[in-house]
Each structure stands twice: as structure tokens, then as C-alpha cells.
Design a protein around this motif. Structure first.
Motif, mmCIF file in Angstrom:
data_model
loop_
_atom_site.group_PDB
_atom_site.id
_atom_site.type_symbol
_atom_site.label_atom_id
_atom_site.label_comp_id
_atom_site.label_asym_id
_atom_site.label_seq_id
_atom_site.Cartn_x
_atom_site.Cartn_y
_atom_site.Cartn_z
ATOM 1 N N MET A 1 0.836 -1.195 0.000
ATOM 2 C CA MET A 1 0.000 0.000 0.000
ATOM 3 C C MET A 1 0.868 1.241 0.000
ATOM 4 S SD MET A 1 -3.259 -0.967 0.267
ATOM 5 C CE MET A 1 -2.759 -1.889 -1.129
ATOM 6 N N ALA A 2 0.277 2.314 -0.393
ATOM 7 C CA ALA A 2 1.075 3.524 -0.492
ATOM 8 C C ALA A 2 1.477 4.008 0.892
ATOM 9 C CB ALA A 2 0.268 4.618 -1.175
ATOM 10 N N THR A 210 -9.655 0.328 -2.722
ATOM 11 C CA THR A 210 -10.031 0.742 -4.064
ATOM 12 C C THR A 210 -9.651 2.208 -4.225
ATOM 13 O OG1 THR A 210 -11.783 0.866 -5.696
ATOM 14 C CG2 THR A 210 -12.450 1.135 -3.426
ATOM 15 N N ASN A 211 -9.058 2.507 -5.364
ATOM 16 C CA ASN A 211 -8.560 3.851 -5.626
ATOM 17 C C ASN A 211 -9.325 4.439 -6.801
ATOM 18 O OD1 ASN A 211 -6.262 3.611 -3.792
ATOM 19 N ND2 ASN A 211 -5.497 2.125 -5.269
ATOM 20 N N TYR A 212 -9.798 5.655 -6.611
ATOM 21 C CA TYR A 212 -10.503 6.343 -7.695
ATOM 22 C C TYR A 212 -9.642 7.541 -8.097
ATOM 23 C CZ TYR A 212 -13.887 9.621 -9.662
ATOM 24 O OH TYR A 212 -14.514 10.534 -10.451
ATOM 25 N N TYR A 213 -9.163 7.526 -9.338
ATOM 26 C CA TYR A 213 -8.312 8.607 -9.844
ATOM 27 C C TYR A 213 -9.113 9.366 -10.902
ATOM 28 C CZ TYR A 213 -4.705 5.344 -8.122
ATOM 29 O OH TYR A 213 -3.951 4.478 -7.358
ATOM 30 N N PRO A 214 -9.696 10.510 -10.527
ATOM 31 C CA PRO A 214 -10.459 11.255 -11.528
ATOM 32 C C PRO A 214 -9.528 11.769 -12.626
ATOM 33 C CG PRO A 214 -10.751 12.167 -9.314
ATOM 34 C CD PRO A 214 -9.629 11.201 -9.244
ATOM 35 N N PRO A 227 5.999 6.715 -5.910
ATOM 36 C CA PRO A 227 6.711 5.439 -5.894
ATOM 37 C C PRO A 227 6.786 4.844 -4.479
ATOM 38 C CG PRO A 227 7.904 7.050 -7.198
ATOM 39 C CD PRO A 227 6.774 7.783 -6.539
ATOM 40 N N HIS A 228 6.496 3.584 -4.375
ATOM 41 C CA HIS A 228 6.524 2.901 -3.078
ATOM 42 C C HIS A 228 6.605 1.403 -3.313
ATOM 43 C CE1 HIS A 228 2.350 2.493 -4.355
ATOM 44 N NE2 HIS A 228 2.262 1.443 -3.555
ATOM 45 N N THR A 229 6.873 0.651 -2.264
ATOM 46 C CA THR A 229 6.685 -0.798 -2.336
ATOM 47 C C THR A 229 5.553 -1.139 -1.378
ATOM 48 O OG1 THR A 229 8.320 -1.182 -0.589
ATOM 49 C CG2 THR A 229 9.122 -1.287 -2.867
ATOM 50 N N LYS A 283 9.218 -1.567 -6.829
ATOM 51 C CA LYS A 283 8.739 -0.194 -6.637
ATOM 52 C C LYS A 283 7.715 0.106 -7.732
ATOM 53 C CE LYS A 283 11.728 2.890 -4.551
ATOM 54 N NZ LYS A 283 12.882 3.770 -4.571
ATOM 55 N N HIS A 284 6.610 0.721 -7.357
ATOM 56 C CA HIS A 284 5.588 1.057 -8.352
ATOM 57 C C HIS A 284 4.904 2.365 -7.989
ATOM 58 C CE1 HIS A 284 3.768 -1.445 -5.219
ATOM 59 N NE2 HIS A 284 2.623 -0.837 -5.467
ATOM 60 N N ARG A 285 4.149 2.911 -8.938
ATOM 61 C CA ARG A 285 3.458 4.188 -8.713
ATOM 62 C C ARG A 285 2.213 4.223 -9.584
ATOM 63 N NH1 ARG A 285 7.923 7.924 -12.012
ATOM 64 N NH2 ARG A 285 7.251 7.339 -14.117
ATOM 65 N N ASP A 293 -11.422 8.735 -16.173
ATOM 66 C CA ASP A 293 -11.354 8.369 -14.752
ATOM 67 C C ASP A 293 -10.847 6.931 -14.659
ATOM 68 O OD1 ASP A 293 -12.552 10.778 -14.324
ATOM 69 O OD2 ASP A 293 -14.481 9.970 -13.676
ATOM 70 N N ARG A 294 -10.046 6.692 -13.641
ATOM 71 C CA ARG A 294 -9.515 5.330 -13.475
ATOM 72 C C ARG A 294 -9.903 4.806 -12.095
ATOM 73 N NH1 ARG A 294 -4.177 3.398 -11.577
ATOM 74 N NH2 ARG A 294 -4.029 1.258 -12.318
ATOM 75 N N ILE A 295 -10.258 3.546 -12.041
ATOM 76 C CA ILE A 295 -10.494 2.900 -10.741
ATOM 77 C C ILE A 295 -9.625 1.662 -10.664
ATOM 78 C CG2 ILE A 295 -12.167 1.652 -9.304
ATOM 79 C CD1 ILE A 295 -14.291 3.520 -10.186
ATOM 80 N N SER A 296 -8.885 1.511 -9.570
ATOM 81 C CA SER A 296 -8.162 0.258 -9.374
ATOM 82 C C SER A 296 -8.682 -0.404 -8.104
ATOM 83 C CB SER A 296 -6.655 0.503 -9.279
ATOM 84 O OG SER A 296 -6.348 1.222 -8.115
ATOM 85 N N ILE A 297 -8.629 -1.726 -8.105
ATOM 86 C CA ILE A 297 -9.026 -2.500 -6.930
ATOM 87 C C ILE A 297 -7.811 -3.319 -6.526
ATOM 88 C CG2 ILE A 297 -10.523 -4.363 -6.099
ATOM 89 C CD1 ILE A 297 -12.689 -3.266 -8.010
HETATM 90 C C1 OGA Z 1 -1.514 0.681 -4.066
HETATM 91 C C2 OGA Z 1 -1.069 0.861 -5.465
HETATM 92 C C3 OGA Z 1 -1.588 1.343 -7.763
HETATM 93 C C4 OGA Z 1 -2.756 1.640 -8.639
HETATM 94 O O1 OGA Z 1 -2.722 0.899 -3.809
HETATM 95 O O2 OGA Z 1 -0.661 0.291 -3.250
HETATM 96 O O3 OGA Z 1 0.103 0.720 -5.719
HETATM 97 O O4 OGA Z 1 -2.561 1.546 -9.851
HETATM 98 N N1 OGA Z 1 -1.972 1.183 -6.404
HETATM 99 O O5 OGA Z 1 -3.832 1.956 -8.136
#
Ligand code: OGA
Ligand code: NI
Length: 357
Positions: A1-2, A210-214, A227-229, A283-285, A293-297
Motif C-alpha cells: 500500500m502507499a 479501491t482507488n478512484y483517480y479522476p 513510488p513505493h513498495t 517499486k511502483h506508482r 477516470d480510473r479505478i483500481s481494486i
Molecule cells: C496501491 C497501489 C496502484 C494503482 O494501492 O498500493 O500501488 O494503480 N496502487 O492503483
């Protein structure tokens, strides 16, 4: 997680992000989100793909190839695209529908889950992060985070959210266990001893986010997640068809795109520690874009919070040294939640033991 930092009230609920980005008149990123970043990345056609059905199938030749490929992917990329995983398409689509419904709930409803502390089992809102000079930025993202195992926490609204989250995360736990068993097999570790007794996977700590990126008017001036692990063993990620995850490989950034219905999996800190560095916590970002709009789970899967994780004894013996200090997993999570800084040393780096001399 971030990485999250709570030295400056980071979990304040802020509904403006969604409203601002919905507005067609918004031409620039408001100053509190302003964090210049380079989101350039390469596209590679050699991202590893792992066929889960081969990993658990009864053809011994296919199985041993898949075990080998998994270990190689975790060593070289710390990342792979998981296909034929058996999670039904209808469940994945239903998840996205429920997430959209959640983010569209009135603020008054969401406000009850505004986080009071980093360890709340249900929290939502926007995120502030700090850099090493303690300057704070708000990420271009709204999130919902739930602790789902060993105890299950989930809002009651929207209806059926609990059911889909429970079904999905339970399926992921089964997949994670198989992946860990395969890694143990590849590294010639006694599966029972390590999976059950050391990692204590029966009571694994699992976090759903869940991340919502407008969409964002200036994607180079805001960031979804820096960037984080991740802190656990394996993180599973799906998205709504809009790319935005980037991973670091050989000092360069790559877009981690995926075919429909595949799951993006990354190795995380506890796996790197446990394997004494054989698997890489990549490491990812998350970057944002102007159009969609993007949603990730995201499902982060750790060992038990009670487990004390250090390098597996059999590997330390082979390597003649432990490359990481051991730490109780729940303390590790706590440190990552409260102590990380953009540009600062990660908790994983702090755990590393340098060779003598
Ligand atoms: C996270 C993460 C990336 C993404 O939630 O830890 O790296 O694409 N998300 O939402
Ligand atoms: Ni992450």
C-alpha cells in the motif's frame, strides 16, 4: 500500500477532488495537489505472464515449468500478469459497479468512514503525503480501504458491497496461498513449516483498497500514488480498463498494462525479506491522465499480523547471512503507515543488513 504519513492530519475527508475534476472549467491542478512528476515510462512486451491453471494443474511437467517461471518473475521483475486464475469475470465487473456506487454515495454517508487514525479498519477520503522536508501534498485520488481478514470489515452501503468484497477477497486468499506454496517449492523450503507455522497464513492479514483517480487537467502536476513498495507478500490489482500503474525495472519505469480479466500481481516487502532477497519487492506508482477516470481494486496480502518475519532459516544458511532484520508484521505495517516520506528511506531499506567489512 502507499506510504501514508500522519504527522499532519493526513486523513481529512475532502470531497473537492471529485467535484473539481468533474468541473469542465478546471484548467489547472489546485496548489495543494501540485506535485510535479515525470510520468514517462517504457512499454515492454516482455512482462512475465503466469498461467495459474498450469501452476495448480496435474501435468507435472507444466507445473514445474510454471513454478520455475513464477520464481523467475519474482526475481527479475517482482511483478507478473496472472491469467487463468479462475476469478469469474462477472465478479470482477460487479466489483467495479459497486466501487462506482460507493464513490457516488453522498459525502454525508462517506464521511462516517473518514479515517481518524492510520489503523482504522474502514477508512476513506483523500491522502496527504509528506516529503523529507515535511511539505505536504494531497494525492489525486479518493480511496476506500478495508481490513478484510482475519476479521472482515466493510461498509453496509451500497447494498451487496459486502458480499462481493467478501467473495473476491476469499478467492484471492486461495490464490495467494498457492503462489506462496509454489515459491517455497522453487526455493526448496518445507511448505508446511513455512506457510503454516512461520507465515501463519490461516490468519493472514488482508487489506482491500479501491482507488478512484479522476481525470486530471495537468497529469504532470499531480500524482495518484508516489513510488513505493507494498508491505505484504503479494498484492493483486485489477483496474477498469484505464492504465496508470507503472513499475520500476532496471532503474527505468515501465507501464504495467494488462489484458482484460488478467490480474496484475506484485511481490511485496515480506516476500523479499522472507526469501532473503530472492524475490524482489518492486517499486511502483500510479499516474493520472487527462482523458479518463480510473479505478483500481487492490488486495494486499500479508502473513499473519502476529508473525515475526525474517529471512527463512534454510536460505540464511545457504547464503551464510541474513540480509534483513526480522520484525513482527503488524509493527512493520504500522511503521510504513506512519513513517514513510516521499524521497526518504523506505521501511524495507531500513530493515536491510549490509554485509560485514
Ligand atoms: C496501491 C497501489 C496502484 C494503482 O494501492 O498500493 O500501488 O494503480 N496502487 O492503483
Ligand atoms: Ni502499491
Amino acid at each position: 500500500m502507499a506510504s501514508e504519513s500522519d504527522s499532519f492530519k493526513p486523513f481529512e475527508f475532502d470531497s473537492t477532488l471529485k467535484i473539481l475534476s468533474d468541473s469542465s472549467t478546471l484548467k489547472a491542478v489546485p496548489s495543494k495537489f501540485n506535485l510535479t512528476n515525470d510520468r514517462n515510462a517504457f512499454t515492454s512486451d516482455s512482462l512475465p505472464t503466469i498461467d495459474f491453471s498450469a501452476l495448480v494443474g496435474c501435468d507435472p511437467h507444466q507445473r514445474s515449468n510454471a513454478v520455475h517461471d513464477l520464481a523467475t518473475a519474482c526475481r527479475d521483475w517482482g511483478f507478473f500478469i496472472l491469467v487463468n486464475h479462475g476469478v469469474p469475470e462477472r465478479l470482477m465487473s460487479e466489483m467495479f459497479r459497486k466501487m462506482v456506487e460507493f464513490f457516488n454515495l453522498p459525502d454525508s454517508e462517506k464521511k462516517q468512514y473518514e479515517a481518524k487514525s492510520a489503523s482504522d479498519p474502514i477508512k476513506c477520503g483523500n491522502f496527504n503525503v509528506a516529503n523529507t522536508s515535511n511539505q505536504s501534498f494531497t494525492l489525486w485520488r479518493e480511496y476506500l480501504k478495508l481490513y478484510v481478514h482475519p476479521n472482515f470489515h466493510c461498509p453496509h452501503q451500497p447494498q451487496l458491497l459486502r458480499d462481493v468484497v467478501q467473495e473476491y477477497t476469499q478467492m484471492i486468499r486461495v490464490l495467494v496461498r498457492k503462489l506462496i506454496e509454489a515459491i517455497c517449492e522453487a526455493l526448496e523450503l518445507n511448505q508446511r513449516r513455512y506457510v503454516d507455522e512461520i507465515l501463519k497464513m490461516e490468519s493472514s492479514f488482508q487489506l482491500f483498497a479501491t482507488n478512484y483517480y479522476p481525470r486530471c487537467p495537468q497529469p504532470d502536476q499531480a500524482i495518484g500514488i508516489p513510488p513505493h513498495t507494498d508491505h505484504g507478500l503479494f498484492t493483486f490489482l485489477i483496474h477498469n480498463g484505464v492504465a496508470g500503474l507503472q513499475i520500476e525495472h532496471d532503474g527505468k519505469w515501465f507501464n504495467a498494462d494488462s489484458p482484460k480479466n488478467a490480474i496484475l500481481v506484485n511481490a511485496a516487502d515480506q516476500l523479499e525479506i522472507f526469501t532473503n532477497g530472492r524475490c524482489k519487492s518492486v517499486k511502483h506508482r500510479a499516474v493520472v491522465n487527462e482523458e479518463k477516470d480510473r479505478i483500481s481494486i487492490v488486495v494486499a496480502n500479508g502473513p499473519s499480523g502476529e508473525a515475526v518475519i525474517g529471512p527463512a532459516a534454510a536460505l540464511v544458511e545457504k547464503d551464510r547471512r541474513a540480509k534483513y532484520c526480522a520484525m513482527k508484521y503488524e509493527e512493520y505495517v504500522e511503521s510504513q503507515l506512519t513513517k514513510s516520506r516521499i524521497g526518504g528511506k523506505s521501511i524495507l531499506e531500513q530493515q536491510m543488513i549490509l554485509p560485514a567489512n
